[in-house]
Design a protein around this motif. Structure first.
Motif, PDB file in Angstrom:
ATOM      1  N   GLY A  45      -3.361  -4.801 -15.067  1.00 57.16           N
ATOM      2  CA  GLY A  45      -4.030  -5.514 -13.976  1.00 57.16           C
ATOM      3  C   GLY A  45      -5.534  -5.466 -14.095  1.00 57.16           C
ATOM      4  N   ARG A  77      -1.208  -0.003 -14.114  1.00 57.41           N
ATOM      5  CA  ARG A  77      -2.452  -0.489 -13.504  1.00 57.41           C
ATOM      6  C   ARG A  77      -3.434  -1.018 -14.549  1.00 57.41           C
ATOM      7  NH1 ARG A  77      -3.622   4.893 -10.072  1.00 57.41           N
ATOM      8  NH2 ARG A  77      -2.896   5.725 -12.060  1.00 57.41           N
ATOM      9  N   LYS A  88      -9.845  -1.074  -6.954  1.00 58.99           N
ATOM     10  CA  LYS A  88      -9.362   0.214  -6.443  1.00 58.99           C
ATOM     11  C   LYS A  88      -8.605   0.978  -7.523  1.00 58.99           C
ATOM     12  CE  LYS A  88      -6.649   2.337  -2.728  1.00 58.99           C
ATOM     13  NZ  LYS A  88      -6.150   3.379  -3.586  1.00 58.99           N
ATOM     14  N   ASP A  89      -7.757   0.284  -8.269  1.00 56.76           N
ATOM     15  CA  ASP A  89      -7.020   0.940  -9.358  1.00 56.76           C
ATOM     16  C   ASP A  89      -7.977   1.541 -10.377  1.00 56.76           C
ATOM     17  OD1 ASP A  89      -4.577   0.301  -8.200  1.00 56.76           O
ATOM     18  OD2 ASP A  89      -4.160  -1.375  -9.557  1.00 56.76           O
ATOM     19  N   ARG A 105      -8.372  -8.763 -15.365  1.00 57.87           N
ATOM     20  CA  ARG A 105      -9.440  -9.206 -14.466  1.00 57.87           C
ATOM     21  C   ARG A 105     -10.823  -9.167 -15.110  1.00 57.87           C
ATOM     22  NH1 ARG A 105      -5.363 -10.669 -12.668  1.00 57.87           N
ATOM     23  NH2 ARG A 105      -4.570 -10.368 -10.569  1.00 57.87           N
ATOM     24  N   ASP A 130     -11.302  -8.608  -7.285  1.00 59.82           N
ATOM     25  CA  ASP A 130      -9.899  -8.293  -7.013  1.00 59.82           C
ATOM     26  C   ASP A 130      -9.840  -6.876  -6.427  1.00 59.82           C
ATOM     27  OD1 ASP A 130      -7.244  -7.307  -7.254  1.00 59.82           O
ATOM     28  OD2 ASP A 130      -6.822  -8.754  -8.831  1.00 59.82           O
ATOM     29  N   PRO A 131      -9.688  -6.748  -5.112  1.00 59.57           N
ATOM     30  CA  PRO A 131      -9.726  -5.418  -4.498  1.00 59.57           C
ATOM     31  C   PRO A 131      -8.703  -4.436  -5.081  1.00 59.57           C
ATOM     32  CG  PRO A 131      -9.821  -7.116  -2.806  1.00 59.57           C
ATOM     33  CD  PRO A 131      -9.540  -7.813  -4.108  1.00 59.57           C
ATOM     34  N   LYS A 132      -7.521  -4.886  -5.402  1.00 59.02           N
ATOM     35  CA  LYS A 132      -6.508  -3.987  -5.955  1.00 59.02           C
ATOM     36  C   LYS A 132      -6.928  -3.492  -7.342  1.00 59.02           C
ATOM     37  CE  LYS A 132      -1.670  -3.400  -7.280  1.00 59.02           C
ATOM     38  NZ  LYS A 132      -2.057  -2.236  -8.004  1.00 59.02           N
ATOM     39  N   ALA A 133      -7.357  -4.399  -8.193  1.00 60.33           N
ATOM     40  CA  ALA A 133      -7.774  -4.003  -9.543  1.00 60.33           C
ATOM     41  C   ALA A 133      -8.998  -3.080  -9.488  1.00 60.33           C
ATOM     42  CB  ALA A 133      -8.069  -5.234 -10.396  1.00 60.33           C
ATOM     43  N   ASP A 169      -9.415   4.646  -8.797  1.00 62.75           N
ATOM     44  CA  ASP A 169      -8.343   5.647  -8.662  1.00 62.75           C
ATOM     45  C   ASP A 169      -8.015   6.317  -9.991  1.00 62.75           C
ATOM     46  OD1 ASP A 169      -8.171   5.102  -5.953  1.00 62.75           O
ATOM     47  OD2 ASP A 169      -6.289   3.970  -6.105  1.00 62.75           O
TER      48      ASP A 169
END
Length: 182
Positions: free
Chosen positions: A13, A10, A45-46, A17, A40-43, A49
């Protein structure tokens, strides 16, 4: 300690960004722009997290975030680990009585304020911001929290600029970062 050394996929990523903006806000500053990470929602969130995974179950009662970007990362971490969020604000933004701490920045000076009573003796605090450069802002946050009676357990930043040696100013407090800027 740094997550980028843990070989978590992660991290790549997240790092990809973060945009670098030369000469902002002053000539010679290489500004680390996390707004592209937030797009970037995934980045994003990662990022949250990774911090939550580290701090869940560590009995942290306060997550303190510095204005403004600490306000982006601190609240979701606080909610996820069951802690309260304490905003550390710029001068004259909080009503009522405040504690105040002045500090030096890479490109000037500033001040943080916190409501009197936001922190109680014995609170276990995590200090969160987007970046550590010279360490002035994080040191001011730690001083403010400790003056109010909290124990600062650790500091957490998305980005560290190691050449500015901010980590060295933390008086032995642990610092956890996700990305080192070279």
């Amino acid at each position: 300690m740094s997550a980028f050394r843990e070989d978590d996929p992660r991290i790549d990523g997240i790092q990809s960004r973060i945009r670098v903006v030369p000469d902002f806000p002053k000539p010679g500053i290489m500004f680390q722009d996390i707004t592209t990470l937030l797009l970037d929602p995934k980045a994003f969130k990662d990022t949250i997290d990774l911090f939550v995974e580290r701090y869940k179950g560590k009995n942290i009662s306060i997550v303190a975030g510095m204005e403004a970007r600490g306000f982006i990362f601190g609240p979701p971490i606080a909610l996820a680990i069951g802690a309260k969020f304490v905003p550390l604000r710029k001068p004259k933004k909080l009503p009522g009585k405040v504690l105040r701490q002045e500090y030096d920045l890479t490109y000037g000076s500033d001040c943080l304020e916190m409501h009197v009573g936001a922190v109680e003796a014995g609170d276990r605090a995590l200090v969160v911001d987007d970046l550590i450069a010279t360490g002035g802002t994080i040191c001011a946050a730690m001083d403010l929290l400790e003056r109010a009676g909290a124990e600062v357990v650790e500091c957490a930043c998305v980005i560290e600029v190691p050449e500015l040696k901010g980590r060295d100013r933390l008086n032995g407090k642990p610092l956890y970062v996700l990305v080192e800027w070279q």
